[in-house]
Design a protein around this motif. Structure first.
Motif, PDB file in Angstrom:
ATOM      1  N   TRP A  52      30.217 -10.063  26.556  1.00 15.01           N
ATOM      2  CA  TRP A  52      28.997  -9.804  26.866  1.00 15.01           C
ATOM      3  C   TRP A  52      29.144 -10.005  28.551  1.00 15.01           C
ATOM      4  O   TRP A  52      30.132 -10.658  28.746  1.00 15.01           O
ATOM      5  N   CYS A  67      33.090 -14.003  23.172  1.00 15.13           N
ATOM      6  CA  CYS A  67      32.514 -14.521  22.195  1.00 15.13           C
ATOM      7  C   CYS A  67      33.705 -14.811  21.305  1.00 15.13           C
ATOM      8  O   CYS A  67      34.982 -14.958  21.579  1.00 15.13           O
ATOM      9  N   CYS A  71      30.757 -16.794  16.160  1.00 15.54           N
ATOM     10  CA  CYS A  71      29.813 -17.227  17.424  1.00 15.54           C
ATOM     11  C   CYS A  71      29.259 -16.575  16.228  1.00 15.54           C
ATOM     12  O   CYS A  71      28.494 -15.368  16.469  1.00 15.54           O
ATOM     13  N   LEU A  73      25.480 -17.652  18.223  1.00 18.29           N
ATOM     14  CA  LEU A  73      24.050 -16.702  19.193  1.00 18.29           C
ATOM     15  C   LEU A  73      24.773 -16.153  19.507  1.00 18.29           C
ATOM     16  O   LEU A  73      25.331 -14.922  19.322  1.00 18.29           O
ATOM     17  N   HIS A  75      22.828 -14.372  22.154  1.00 19.51           N
ATOM     18  CA  HIS A  75      23.143 -14.868  23.545  1.00 19.51           C
ATOM     19  C   HIS A  75      22.517 -13.808  24.275  1.00 19.51           C
ATOM     20  O   HIS A  75      22.605 -13.425  25.999  1.00 19.51           O
ATOM     21  N   CYS A  90      29.445 -21.273  23.572  1.00 23.17           N
ATOM     22  CA  CYS A  90      29.563 -20.092  22.270  1.00 23.17           C
ATOM     23  C   CYS A  90      29.516 -21.049  21.174  1.00 23.17           C
ATOM     24  O   CYS A  90      30.631 -22.254  21.680  1.00 23.17           O
TER      25      CYS A  90
HETATM   26 ZN    ZN Z   1      29.676 -16.198  21.391  1.00 20.72          ZN
END
Ligand code: ZN
Length: 183
Positions: A52, A67, A71, A73, A75, A90
């Motif tokens: 991303w 990531c 991961c 999260l 984001h 991350c």
């Molecule tokens: Zn991540």
């Protein structure tokens, strides 16, 4: 939010065989890392890390992030608003374990020995740009930024503590038996 997956570089068959070899090696050497990776798999299909982009708040440049495997999260805030590159992180933590601990105000459930696999790809501390492990020893008290050798040292130390706990357990059982014998 738009998310794109990177195009695989290797042919699929070779790729799968290599991943399998890496998976076995990780499981043998680092069981809890293997557990973290396995727990993270439903989020990203077939082990493909998510890629991303975000706007670097200092320079205005668009920066790409891939990531960590597993991961946890999402984001979305990093992606939607300009973000300081130092703040990009991350993380894969897995399941939390608690036990009641009395820190002076009565027993409370506290997290202990919680490993988090992390990376901060644009950190001003260079060591954090490679994946590392932070360990929450007890309720927000941390051993930070461990590389594999550092983590191995922690594991060895804890392993010794487990042996001491087993000795204490045997002593406790024997001591109770002796007390019962006196009554
Ligand atoms: Zn991540």
């Amino acid at each position: 939010m738009p998310k794109t997956l990177p195009t695989p570089v290797n042919p699929p068959e070779r790729d799968t065989a290599e991943r399998e070899a890496v998976r076995r090696s990780v499981e043998d050497q680092f069981p809890f890392v293997a557990q973290l990776l396995a727990e993270g798999q439903p989020k990203a299909p077939a082990g493909e890390p998510e890629t991303w982009s975000f706007i670097d708040r200092t320079t205005g440049a668009l920066r790409e992030v891939t990531c960590l495997p597993g991961c946890e999260l999402d984001h979305s805030e990093d992606i939607e608003t300009p973000t300081f590159r130092d703040d990009i992180i991350c993380e894969a933590s897995g399941e939390t374990v608690t036990l009641p601990v009395d820190a002076g105000g009565g027993a409370e459930e506290m997290r202990f020995l919680q490993p988090s696999l992390r990376v901060q790809p644009f950190s001003s501390r260079l060591a954090e740009r490679m994946p590392f492990v932070d360990i929450e020893v007890l309720d927000d008290e941390w051993i930070e930024c461990l590389d594999p050798d550092g983590l191995e040292t922690v594991i060895r130390t804890l392993s010794g503590r487990l042996s001491a706990l087993r000795v204490a357990h045997a002593q406790l059982v024997a001591a109770r038996a002796a007390y019962r014998g006196r009554a």
